[in-house]
Design an enzyme around this catalytic site. Structure first.
Site, PDB file in Angstrom:
ATOM      1  N   SER A  79       0.818  -1.219   0.000  1.00  0.00           N
ATOM      2  CA  SER A  79       0.000   0.000   0.000  1.00  0.00           C
ATOM      3  C   SER A  79       0.849   1.264   0.000  1.00  0.00           C
ATOM      4  O   SER A  79       0.438   2.286  -0.556  1.00  0.00           O
ATOM      5  CB  SER A  79      -0.926   0.006   1.217  1.00  0.00           C
ATOM      6  OG  SER A  79      -1.840  -1.050   1.118  1.00  0.00           O
ATOM      7  N   PHE A  80       2.013   1.170   0.635  1.00  0.00           N
ATOM      8  CA  PHE A  80       2.891   2.354   0.688  1.00  0.00           C
ATOM      9  C   PHE A  80       3.228   2.856  -0.723  1.00  0.00           C
ATOM     10  O   PHE A  80       3.449   4.055  -0.918  1.00  0.00           O
ATOM     11  CB  PHE A  80       4.178   1.998   1.449  1.00  0.00           C
ATOM     12  CG  PHE A  80       5.052   3.171   1.749  1.00  0.00           C
ATOM     13  CD1 PHE A  80       4.752   4.028   2.794  1.00  0.00           C
ATOM     14  CD2 PHE A  80       6.181   3.428   0.976  1.00  0.00           C
ATOM     15  CE1 PHE A  80       5.563   5.123   3.064  1.00  0.00           C
ATOM     16  CE2 PHE A  80       6.998   4.516   1.241  1.00  0.00           C
ATOM     17  CZ  PHE A  80       6.685   5.378   2.288  1.00  0.00           C
ATOM     18  N   HIS A 111       3.644  -0.214  12.355  1.00  0.00           N
ATOM     19  CA  HIS A 111       3.903   0.014  10.926  1.00  0.00           C
ATOM     20  C   HIS A 111       2.644   0.481  10.196  1.00  0.00           C
ATOM     21  O   HIS A 111       2.700   1.320   9.311  1.00  0.00           O
ATOM     22  CB  HIS A 111       4.426  -1.279  10.271  1.00  0.00           C
ATOM     23  CG  HIS A 111       3.368  -2.336  10.165  1.00  0.00           C
ATOM     24  ND1 HIS A 111       3.109  -3.228  11.171  1.00  0.00           N
ATOM     25  CD2 HIS A 111       2.465  -2.593   9.190  1.00  0.00           C
ATOM     26  CE1 HIS A 111       2.102  -4.006  10.804  1.00  0.00           C
ATOM     27  NE2 HIS A 111       1.703  -3.650   9.620  1.00  0.00           N
ATOM     28  N   ARG A 150     -15.181  -6.264   5.018  1.00  0.00           N
ATOM     29  CA  ARG A 150     -15.261  -5.085   4.152  1.00  0.00           C
ATOM     30  C   ARG A 150     -14.810  -5.367   2.721  1.00  0.00           C
ATOM     31  O   ARG A 150     -14.690  -4.454   1.905  1.00  0.00           O
ATOM     32  CB  ARG A 150     -14.379  -3.970   4.759  1.00  0.00           C
ATOM     33  CG  ARG A 150     -14.983  -3.429   6.032  1.00  0.00           C
ATOM     34  CD  ARG A 150     -13.976  -2.742   6.938  1.00  0.00           C
ATOM     35  NE  ARG A 150     -14.625  -2.239   8.151  1.00  0.00           N
ATOM     36  CZ  ARG A 150     -14.977  -3.020   9.199  1.00  0.00           C
ATOM     37  NH1 ARG A 150     -14.708  -4.320   9.193  1.00  0.00           N
ATOM     38  NH2 ARG A 150     -15.582  -2.490  10.241  1.00  0.00           N
TER      39      ARG A 150
END
Ligand code: RBF
Length: 186
Positions: A79-80, A111, A150
């Site tokens: 994701s970073f 993190h 989700r």
């Protein structure tokens, strides 16, 4: 027999859980994707989750008229990397919106907070600087179950919601460009 207070509490709980599932929406209010192009950037970490988000996102765009040739899909390690990849995409292609999908699960260390804040900040900055909506479709769950809930589970699919947001924001951008209308998005 249940007491009135219990009934009210039950009703509130049902309403609360219904409100959390924003994947149920009125399709007739969503702008068409027929003339729009979108980028979808997907993080590989927690692949089972991010691919479920991707599926929901892709299906929603296509369902609303997007042409497959107008959808560019990129996969990044984590994701970073989402904001940097979105920026690279925008530097090389014309897009109406970029949808970024990821899942950062809380672990033993902090993190997740660093990654989530960096991605949120990166996408906000990029959206504002580029004038292209960059949609935050990143789950930030405490555990895997919350993520599953989700990504097609009891809280809907946030990939679907990210696609709907992209459609609405792309429409907003075009409506403002064309001028004329003074009530947009209602
Ligand atoms: N990326 C994710 O998309 N989801 C995660 O849950 C996730 N957890 C990570 C945990 C640690 C300790 C580290 C160092 C990285 C993690 N990453 C995760 C990867 C991160 O987004 C990025 O790809 C790497 O840090 C390389 O820049």
């Amino acid at each position: 027999m249940a007491k009135p207070d219990d009934l009210i509490l039950q009703l509130l709980k049902i309403m609360a859980s219904a409100l959390k599932n924003l994947s149920q929406y009125d399709e007739s209010t969503i702008p068409s994707a027929a003339d729009r192009s979108f980028g979808i950037v997907v993080a590989e970490w927690n692949t089972a989750i991010t691919h479920a988000l991707f599926q929901g996102c892709w299906d929603t765009l296509v369902q609303h008229g997007a042409k497959e040739e107008n959808l560019t899909v990129i996969q990044v390690p984590g994701s970073f990397e989402l904001p940097a990849a979105a920026k690279l995409l925008l530097a090389n292609r014309t897009m109406d919106a970029v949808i970024c999908l990821g899942c950062v699960i809380q672990g033993e260390t902090s993190h997740n907070e660093y990654i989530n804040h960096a991605v949120a900040h990166g996408l906000t900055t990029l959206s504002i600087a580029s004038n292209v909506p960059c949609i935050f479709g990143v789950l930030t769950p405490n555990d895997e179950q919350q993520a599953l809930d989700r990504a097609g589970g009891r809280h809907g699919n946030k990939g679907v919601e990210a696609a709907v947001t992209a459609l609405r924001m792309a429409d907003l951008k075009h409506s403002l460009k064309q001028g004329g209308k003074t009530r947009i998005g209602f």
